[in-house]
Design an enzyme around this catalytic site. Structure first.
Site, mmCIF file in Angstrom:
data_model
loop_
_atom_site.group_PDB
_atom_site.id
_atom_site.type_symbol
_atom_site.label_atom_id
_atom_site.label_comp_id
_atom_site.label_asym_id
_atom_site.label_seq_id
_atom_site.Cartn_x
_atom_site.Cartn_y
_atom_site.Cartn_z
ATOM 1 N N PRO A 177 0.837 -1.208 0.000
ATOM 2 C CG PRO A 177 0.096 -0.952 2.201
ATOM 3 C CD PRO A 177 0.901 -1.862 1.315
ATOM 4 C CD GLU A 255 -6.729 0.532 -14.047
ATOM 5 O OE1 GLU A 255 -6.985 1.585 -14.675
ATOM 6 O OE2 GLU A 255 -7.288 -0.550 -14.286
ATOM 7 C CB CYS A 289 -6.993 8.664 -11.453
ATOM 8 S SG CYS A 289 -7.797 7.159 -10.979
HETATM 9 P P1 ADP Z 1 1.013 9.592 -6.104
HETATM 10 O O1 ADP Z 1 1.799 10.702 -6.681
HETATM 11 O O2 ADP Z 1 -0.425 9.671 -6.353
HETATM 12 O O3 ADP Z 1 1.365 9.251 -4.687
HETATM 13 P P2 ADP Z 1 2.694 7.439 -6.960
HETATM 14 O O4 ADP Z 1 2.731 6.818 -8.306
HETATM 15 O O5 ADP Z 1 3.899 8.155 -6.498
HETATM 16 O O6 ADP Z 1 1.397 8.342 -6.971
HETATM 17 O O7 ADP Z 1 2.349 6.356 -5.856
HETATM 18 C C1 ADP Z 1 1.476 5.280 -6.056
HETATM 19 C C2 ADP Z 1 2.079 4.035 -5.435
HETATM 20 O O8 ADP Z 1 3.306 3.769 -6.079
HETATM 21 C C3 ADP Z 1 2.403 4.164 -3.940
HETATM 22 O O9 ADP Z 1 2.116 2.937 -3.301
HETATM 23 C C4 ADP Z 1 3.884 4.435 -3.950
HETATM 24 O O10 ADP Z 1 4.529 4.007 -2.772
HETATM 25 C C5 ADP Z 1 4.336 3.579 -5.122
HETATM 26 N N1 ADP Z 1 5.626 3.964 -5.693
HETATM 27 C C6 ADP Z 1 6.180 5.183 -5.794
HETATM 28 N N2 ADP Z 1 7.393 5.116 -6.375
HETATM 29 C C7 ADP Z 1 7.623 3.797 -6.655
HETATM 30 C C8 ADP Z 1 8.700 3.063 -7.257
HETATM 31 N N3 ADP Z 1 9.795 3.649 -7.704
HETATM 32 N N4 ADP Z 1 8.563 1.717 -7.364
HETATM 33 C C9 ADP Z 1 7.444 1.111 -6.933
HETATM 34 N N5 ADP Z 1 6.411 1.737 -6.368
HETATM 35 C C10 ADP Z 1 6.488 3.065 -6.225
#
Ligand code: ADP
Length: 487
Positions: A177, A255, A289
């Site tokens: 999460p 998504e 979104c």
């Molecule tokens: P937002 O900007 O809406 O927070 P993110 O794409 O940054 O959207 O985050 C969505 C999910 O992706 C979160 O669970 C976050 O921890 C995860 N996340 C962010 N960076 C990475 C990464 N480099 N690798 C895998 N998961 C990531």
């Protein structure tokens, strides 16, 4: 809520345990106070979880359809039964107004109901074979061990949307999460552990890992047993993950972000259009979104539409998200509010006019994260509020002179997740719905999400569909058996 009100244990290999990595501090965005300290999973623990997720896939595959359905239905029931507590945790860590959080819990439960029904109805195929001595049987098999990464804006529903069809199809799933909202996920995790024991399902079928996103993602994606990644989040991170999955040719469902147009034609019922605009724009303060981002208005009715919308927006209660009456709570964090401020400043510098709002609002005794419901008139397609997702309570309005121009404006962005069309002309409704280059269309409907619909986007908004029978198919691998039959 006190620290003791939250479960901070993760679920790995069917066992609830405290993480062995650095502590993650979770904050209440409305008050700024610390809610809990969650010990995170280290890289070594994430690798063990990947291993356990792989082993659990074999157990899930062996479980009967009746057993899978029993587990998924029981999860839906347990989520519903724990509605008030889950909603309170969700509101505490996300700032989502409590009435919406209760709605999200019900929405999450509906994914379990829907996936269970879809699994009961699922059927393979026996296509007509051309040769008399041949039979072709198309089998549906589970994809195997899957890995989900979920965002903070629907901390429970996005887990449900991914996990329910995975389990129903006979897959295991490890979930990471968002670090903004791990507490709702961990509350669900404790509930899963109990339900799995009660119904006799494999307890390791679901794991939940909180911790550094990149570390956990690498461990799960690189593990040979992981067969699918499903991600909901930003386009930027979606691209990184797609690249990480490419060497393994791993299945991906992405998504990603949207930039939804909301088209109001001169023949729309304006009061109805205003109601739908409020639904899409002010659900979680525009932090979803599929929130309308660009309001494209027929020049003939733009003034009247905005006057009625302004009147309606002035009635939205800004305040403590724990209060049942609140419609507008805090934004998730300081970066979110800074982005909204940057978009508004950029629009004003480019000639847009602030009709209402345009600044933070102070709510007595709460953190400085509230932004007033805002209307910007006279926006243009090159402004930041039109090219990027604002993810806040801002209506960026611009006008069009013809249906053709409206569609060009609507489709003239890199994203293609949702679009909205408000008109009472049935021909136009269908024409425009078909012309919109996106995966979800709200036709006189500002809240088109539903567990039974195949949700997903086009272009930079990603790939794959979640929900309904198509959602189940995303966790199914087809295999065909060709048989020769002697006469
Ligand atoms: P937002 O900007 O809406 O927070 P993110 O794409 O940054 O959207 O985050 C969505 C999910 O992706 C979160 O669970 C976050 O921890 C995860 N996340 C962010 N960076 C990475 C990464 N480099 N690798 C895998 N998961 C990531």
């Amino acid at each position: 809520m006190k620290q003791t009100d939250f479960s901070v244990r993760q679920l790995i290999h069917g066992r609830l345990s405290l993480g062995d990595g650095p502590v993650l501090r979770v904050q209440n965005p409305a008050t700024g106070e610390q809610l809990a300290e969650v010990p995170t999973a280290s890289a070594a623990t994430a690798r063990l979880a990947a291993e356990a997720n792989g082993a659990a896939a074999a157990e899930m595959r062996a479980l009967s359809v009746a057993g899978r359905v029993a587990l998924v239905r029981a999860l839906g029931g347990a989520v519903r039964a724990d509605r008030e507590r889950l909603a309170a945790i969700l509101t505490a860590e996300s700032g989502k107004p409590i009435a919406e959080s209760v709605g999200e819990v019900e929405y999450a439960a509906s994914f379990f109901d829907n996936a269970a029904s879809a699994a009961e109805m699922a059927a393979g195929e026996v296509p007509a074979a051309r040769a008399a001595d041949r039979r072709i049987l198309v089998l549906r098999e589970p994809v195997g061990a899957t890995f989900a990464i979920t965002p903070w804006n629907f901390p429970l529903a996005m887990i449900a949307r991914k996990l329910a069809p995975a389990l129903a199809a006979g897959c295991s799933q490890a979930v990471k999460p968002s670090e903004e909202t791990p507490l709702t996920a961990l509350a669900f995790t404790a509930l899963f552990e109990r339900v799995a024991r009660e119904v006799g399902a494999p307890p390791a079928a679901f794991s939940c890992l909180v911790g550094d996103a990149a570390t956990i993602a690498c461990a799960l994606i690189e593990h040979p047993s992981t067969r699918k990644l499903t991600f909901t989040g930003s386009t930027e991170v979606g691209r990184i993950l797609a690249a990480q999955c490419a060497p393994r040719l791993m299945r991906t469902a992405l998504e990603l972000g949207g930039n939804a147009p909301f088209l109001v034609f001169a023949d729309a019922d304006l009061d109805r259009a205003v109601e739908q605009a409020v639904l899409t724009k002010f659900r979680f303060m525009g932090q979803t979104c599929i929130s309308a981002n660009r309001f494209l208005l027929d020049a003939g009715i733009a003034g009247e539409f905005l006057a009625r919308l302004e009147w309606r927006m002035r009635a939205l209660a800004v305040g403590d998200p724990r209060d049942e009456r609140t419609r507008v709570g805090p934004l998730i964090n300081d970066d979110a509010i800074a982005k909204v401020e940057r978009h508004v400043a950029n629009a004003v510098a480019g000639g847009a006019r602030v009709r209402i709002g345009g600044a933070r609002v102070k709510v007595a005794g709460l953190a400085d994260r509230f932004y007033a419901p805002t209307i910007l008139e006279g926006c243009t397609p090159s402004m930041a509020c039109a090219c990027e997702e604002t993810f806040g309570p801002v209506v960026a309005a611009m006008t069009f002179a013809s249906e053709r121009e409206a569609i060009e404006l609507a489709n003239g962005v890199a994203s293609g997740l949702a679009g909205y069309v408000m008109t009472q002309d049935a021909d136009r409704l269908m024409r425009v719905a078909e012309a919109l280059d996106c995966g979800v269309v709200g036709a006189n409907d500002g809240a088109p999400s539903a567990a039974e619909a195949p949700f997903g986007g086009r272009k930079d908004s990603g790939l794959g569909r979640e929900g309904g029978a198509h959602g189940l198919d995303a966790y199914v691998d087809l295999k065909y058996v060709s048989m020769r039959v002697r006469g």
